[in-house]
Scaffold this active site. Structure first.
Site, PDB file in Angstrom:
ATOM      1  N   THR A 101       0.875  -1.180   0.000  1.00 53.77           N
ATOM      2  CA  THR A 101       0.000   0.000   0.000  1.00 53.77           C
ATOM      3  C   THR A 101       0.903   1.216   0.000  1.00 53.77           C
ATOM      4  OG1 THR A 101      -1.738  -1.158   1.201  1.00 53.77           O
ATOM      5  CG2 THR A 101      -1.811   1.245   1.216  1.00 53.77           C
ATOM      6  N   LYS A 176      -7.253   1.175  -2.696  1.00 50.55           N
ATOM      7  CA  LYS A 176      -6.840   0.707  -1.371  1.00 50.55           C
ATOM      8  C   LYS A 176      -6.994   1.808  -0.330  1.00 50.55           C
ATOM      9  CE  LYS A 176      -5.226  -1.781   1.942  1.00 50.55           C
ATOM     10  NZ  LYS A 176      -3.889  -2.399   1.994  1.00 50.55           N
ATOM     11  N   LYS A 244       0.733   4.592   8.484  1.00 53.71           N
ATOM     12  CA  LYS A 244       1.295   4.966   7.183  1.00 53.71           C
ATOM     13  C   LYS A 244       0.206   5.071   6.129  1.00 53.71           C
ATOM     14  CE  LYS A 244       2.485   1.768   4.585  1.00 53.71           C
ATOM     15  NZ  LYS A 244       1.932   0.908   3.489  1.00 53.71           N
TER      16      LYS A 244
END
Length: 293
Positions: A101, A176, A244
């Protein structure tokens, strides 16, 4: 049946997710080359027949398909670019697939650089956690060219079951981020529901029996709430990596001048946990924030 032109897969990154994904490819009969920063993390795969490579350059120069599953956008930058990176060392007309990701703009950058060197690129982040990785039932969100997607679809089929080409390069990453935004607020609700059940004197496991199949149902409620109840905070997905992801999503949302109050709240709660040394725990450890006196 393994296609000859996809027979050798290089896999960079064998952490919680990557190890299971690579293992499924081995089980399906693919020749798998592996590289990770800490070789010890790949030992189990090596014992099963994976071939260790000392660098990403060595790996990419021998693989028909190179897959990466690393931690941060900075890690992606490091392994893909430069003289010893994947792009410059990949075989012409081979395939490179970043399943980390990461940032949509970085996915676009990889695509352009790879295209200039006659290498096919896809961004294909996943969802489903350690459970989905082990069972080969990940959701895989893909960005890139349709013909490239079609060519490597048999590989995706080994690792996932909900596999969708979302659009051009970067589209997988944008999708995502949508996923992570939805999870961020949902995790707050799951934690609050469990703590409420406990404070009301209910058996939270019995509560789950009633609410997981109704309108409140979600993957997090079904899979992570039971872990919360039994104080199991082992990482299926690390808090540090979720922070993150949420940070990338927040940055992208701001670029689009979009308000994301739920995302911002969830990020702040997880950052609070990280500051207390919980960043290596699984995301279900968020319940600790709500249980503090």
């Amino acid at each position: 049946m393994v296609s000859e032109n996809l027979s050798t897969i290089g896999f960079v990154g064998t952490g919680v997710m990557g190890k299971s994904m690579a293992n499924n490819l081995l089980n399906e009969g693919y020749s798998v080359l592996v590289h990770t920063r800490t070789k010890a993390k790949a030992e189990e795969l090596i014992e099963k027949g994976a071939i260790w490579k000392d660098s990403v350059a060595d790996l990419a120069s021998e693989a028909n398909v190179t897959i990466s599953m690393v931690g941060y956008p900075s890690d992606v930058e490091e392994i893909y670019f430069g003289e010893k990176g994947i792009i410059k060392n990949a075989i012409a007309n081979s395939y490179i697939i970043d399943m980390t990701t990461s940032s949509p703009s970085l996915a676009e950058k990889i695509y352009e650089e790879a295209h200039s060197r006659h290498v096919h690129s896809l961004d294909a982040p996943v969802s489903g956690g350690d459970i989905g990785a082990k069972s080969g039932k990940l959701a895989i969100m893909v960005g890139g060219d349709p013909e490239v997607f079609d060519a490597v679809k048999p590989i995706f089929d080994v690792m996932g079951e909900n596999i969708v080409l979302q659009g051009n390069a970067g589209s997988g990453q944008h999708t995502k981020l949508c996923n992570q935004i939805a999870i961020a607020s949902n995790m707050i609700g799951v934690c609050e529901a469990i703590v409420y059940a406990e404070k009301a004197g209910l058996d939270p496991l019995k509560v789950l029996e009633s609410i997981t199949t109704g309108a409140a149902g979600s993957w997090s409620l079904s899979n992570l709430a039971p872990r919360m109840i039994r104080d199991d905070y082992d990482p299926g997905f690390y808090i540090k990596h979720f922070i993150k992801d949420m940070s990338i999503a927040l940055e992208s949302a701001k670029d689009m001048e979009m308000l994301t109050p739920g995302l911002e709240l969830s990020l702040s709660l997880y950052q609070s946990l990280a500051e207390k040394g919980e960043e290596e725990k699984g995301t279900q450890a968020l319940i600790k924030w709500f249980q503090q006196k």
